[in-house]
Design a protein around this motif. Structure first.
Motif, mmCIF file in Angstrom:
data_model
loop_
_atom_site.group_PDB
_atom_site.id
_atom_site.type_symbol
_atom_site.label_atom_id
_atom_site.label_comp_id
_atom_site.label_asym_id
_atom_site.label_seq_id
_atom_site.Cartn_x
_atom_site.Cartn_y
_atom_site.Cartn_z
ATOM 1 N N PHE A 215 0.808 -1.218 0.000
ATOM 2 C CA PHE A 215 0.000 0.000 0.000
ATOM 3 C C PHE A 215 0.845 1.274 0.000
ATOM 4 C CE2 PHE A 215 -2.413 -3.419 1.993
ATOM 5 C CZ PHE A 215 -3.481 -3.497 1.110
ATOM 6 N N GLN A 216 1.908 1.291 0.815
ATOM 7 C CA GLN A 216 2.713 2.513 0.899
ATOM 8 C C GLN A 216 3.426 2.805 -0.417
ATOM 9 O OE1 GLN A 216 4.654 1.110 4.348
ATOM 10 N NE2 GLN A 216 6.359 0.131 3.297
ATOM 11 N N TYR A 217 3.851 1.761 -1.115
ATOM 12 C CA TYR A 217 4.525 1.949 -2.394
ATOM 13 C C TYR A 217 3.524 2.365 -3.474
ATOM 14 C CZ TYR A 217 8.330 -0.418 0.000
ATOM 15 O OH TYR A 217 9.307 -0.762 0.906
ATOM 16 N N LEU A 218 2.331 1.832 -3.393
ATOM 17 C CA LEU A 218 1.263 2.232 -4.294
ATOM 18 C C LEU A 218 0.948 3.707 -4.112
ATOM 19 C CD1 LEU A 218 -1.004 1.322 -6.294
ATOM 20 C CD2 LEU A 218 -2.392 0.792 -4.285
ATOM 21 N N GLN A 219 0.888 4.157 -2.864
ATOM 22 C CA GLN A 219 0.605 5.564 -2.583
ATOM 23 C C GLN A 219 1.690 6.482 -3.149
ATOM 24 O OE1 GLN A 219 0.300 5.666 1.679
ATOM 25 N NE2 GLN A 219 -1.347 4.156 1.710
ATOM 26 N N LEU A 220 2.937 6.072 -2.996
ATOM 27 C CA LEU A 220 4.049 6.929 -3.394
ATOM 28 C C LEU A 220 4.194 7.064 -4.908
ATOM 29 C CD1 LEU A 220 6.683 5.897 -0.704
ATOM 30 C CD2 LEU A 220 5.459 8.079 -0.872
ATOM 31 N N ASP A 292 0.045 -4.554 -10.849
ATOM 32 C CA ASP A 292 0.933 -4.984 -11.917
ATOM 33 C C ASP A 292 1.938 -6.012 -11.399
ATOM 34 O OD1 ASP A 292 2.157 -4.406 -14.698
ATOM 35 O OD2 ASP A 292 3.843 -4.120 -13.325
ATOM 36 N N ARG A 293 2.183 -7.050 -12.195
ATOM 37 C CA ARG A 293 3.079 -8.123 -11.779
ATOM 38 C C ARG A 293 4.496 -7.609 -11.543
ATOM 39 N NH1 ARG A 293 6.596 -12.161 -13.445
ATOM 40 N NH2 ARG A 293 6.159 -14.223 -12.544
ATOM 41 N N ASP A 294 4.998 -6.764 -12.439
ATOM 42 C CA ASP A 294 6.356 -6.250 -12.280
ATOM 43 C C ASP A 294 6.477 -5.378 -11.037
ATOM 44 O OD1 ASP A 294 7.195 -7.557 -14.554
ATOM 45 O OD2 ASP A 294 6.949 -5.817 -15.873
ATOM 46 N N PHE A 295 5.415 -4.657 -10.706
ATOM 47 C CA PHE A 295 5.416 -3.821 -9.511
ATOM 48 C C PHE A 295 5.560 -4.688 -8.260
ATOM 49 C CE2 PHE A 295 2.555 -1.981 -6.152
ATOM 50 C CZ PHE A 295 3.420 -0.980 -5.730
ATOM 51 N N VAL A 296 4.767 -5.749 -8.164
ATOM 52 C CA VAL A 296 4.850 -6.629 -6.997
ATOM 53 C C VAL A 296 6.207 -7.318 -6.946
ATOM 54 C CG1 VAL A 296 3.808 -8.594 -5.792
ATOM 55 C CG2 VAL A 296 2.351 -6.977 -7.028
ATOM 56 N N LEU A 297 6.704 -7.750 -8.100
ATOM 57 C CA LEU A 297 8.009 -8.410 -8.150
ATOM 58 C C LEU A 297 9.115 -7.467 -7.675
ATOM 59 C CD1 LEU A 297 9.601 -10.943 -8.871
ATOM 60 C CD2 LEU A 297 9.764 -10.076 -11.224
#
Length: 348
Positions: A215-220, A292-297
């Motif tokens: 969540f924090q990375y998604l927010q940023l 996104d898969r690359d984002f989670v990876l």
């Protein structure tokens, strides 16, 4: 040929809000009434939201507990539930609605202290070491001292969650000894998906959020959001964020089921360490949000995000909570808070 259009900040923000809303829409509260305690061969597990619970999601995706149950000579039936906040986890555990609770260090220490000498709740294992970021959409906030009574900081649970304890430790560092509760009046309990959607919308009273990956990375990703601090800075290094715990009676009365769970958990953690690509696929299969898969990876490959059964800095949390009166009993070491299975590990 249609030219490629780069997303504007406004369109990017709208997409991020849709992602957060999708995550929130996937959240469900399964438990409503207390159920009889599980018999050998049945295990009821509750988890929360976020990448911190990836090992449990792999257990579910790959049916690892059931497989390890067969190695123990039993057929294991696994029941899953999803809750938000450590208080809800502990209430469900103590009412025998679930057998295993998963959450942060703060709720674990609270229930360990509360049940010492009775139900004797202890941790089975840690799930990870990962940072919690305090983020904000208020451009005037650059430190804790910049928050005012107009701000509200979202936590998964006020006062008891690991995020709440991190905020209190940071507040004491910022405002001085005895001022650990200086910002408690600004805190609001919200599940991470809901808090993320609120922060990104900019149309809510929520101006801050102390959360967890993803969540924090998604927010940023939204240019209007910035980081105030990382919990690694507050605690002085990596620390356990999430663990799984149970009553002593479950461990003693269901030894084969307990062993099947612990062996399955060790396999899941090893899979994340060995094959993050497969772990991402399991995460996306179990979470219906449009991440996104690359984002989670990229998060699983971040050196600050580690999956391990051994705890880190649990003793530091316990010392703080004892100092401020949040727990009466101070553990002599992390081993007092854990069942013996992991006592050979190099924890702290």
């Amino acid at each position: 040929m249609t030219p490629h259009r780069h997303p504007t900040p406004a369109s990017r923000s709208a997409r991020l809000r849709r992602l957060a809303t999708a995550l929130a829409g996937a959240a469900c509260l399964v438990l409503t009434t207390a159920l009889p305690a599980a018999a050998e061969g049945t295990i009821r597990i509750a988890e929360q939201f976020g990448l911190g619970y990836l090992p449990l999601q792999i257990l579910r995706d790959r049916n690892l507990i059931e497989q390890h149950g067969k190695a123990q000579g039993i057929d294991v039936k696994v029941e899953w539930a999803q809750l938000s906040g450590g208080a809800a986890m502990n209430d469900a555990l103590l009412s025998d609605s679930i057998d295993l609770a998963a959450g942060g260090v703060g709720p674990l220490l609270t229930v360990w202290d509360r049940t010492k000498g009775s139900a004797n709740v202890r941790a089975i294992a840690a799930l990870n070491s990962l940072p919690a970021f305090l983020t904000t959409n208020n451009p005037a906030v650059r430190s804790l001292k910049d928050f005012t009574d107009k701000d509200r900081i979202a936590l998964p649970a006020v006062k008891v969650s690991v995020q709440a304890r991190i905020l209190q430790i940071a507040a004491e560092q910022a405002f001085g000894a005895g001022k650990h509760d200086a910002l408690d009046r600004l805190t609001v309990a919200l599940p991470h998906p809901d808090a993320t959607a609120a922060l990104l919308s900019g149309a809510s009273e929520i101006t801050g959020h102390l959360s967890s990956p993803p969540f924090q990375y998604l927010q940023l990703k939204d240019p209007k959001i910035h980081k105030v601090f990382s919990s690694y800075d507050v605690l002085g290094g990596p620390h356990t964020a999430n663990l799984v715990w149970a009553k002593e009676s479950f461990r003693t009365q269901n030894p084969k089921t307990y062993r099947a769970f612990l062996d399955a958990l060790a396999e899941a953690v090893a899979l994340i360490q060995r094959n993050p690509e497969a772990a991402v696929d399991a995460y996306r299969a179990q979470n219906k949000g449009d991440l996104d898969r690359d984002f989670v990876l990229s998060l699983l490959k971040d050196p600050d995000i580690r999956y391990t059964l051994a705890p880190e800095r649990v003793e530091q949390f316990a010392s703080f909570m004892h100092k401020v009166g949040a727990i009466r009993n101070k553990p002599a070491s992390w081993k007092d808070v854990f069942f013996p299975d992991l006592h050979g590990e190099a924890g702290s």
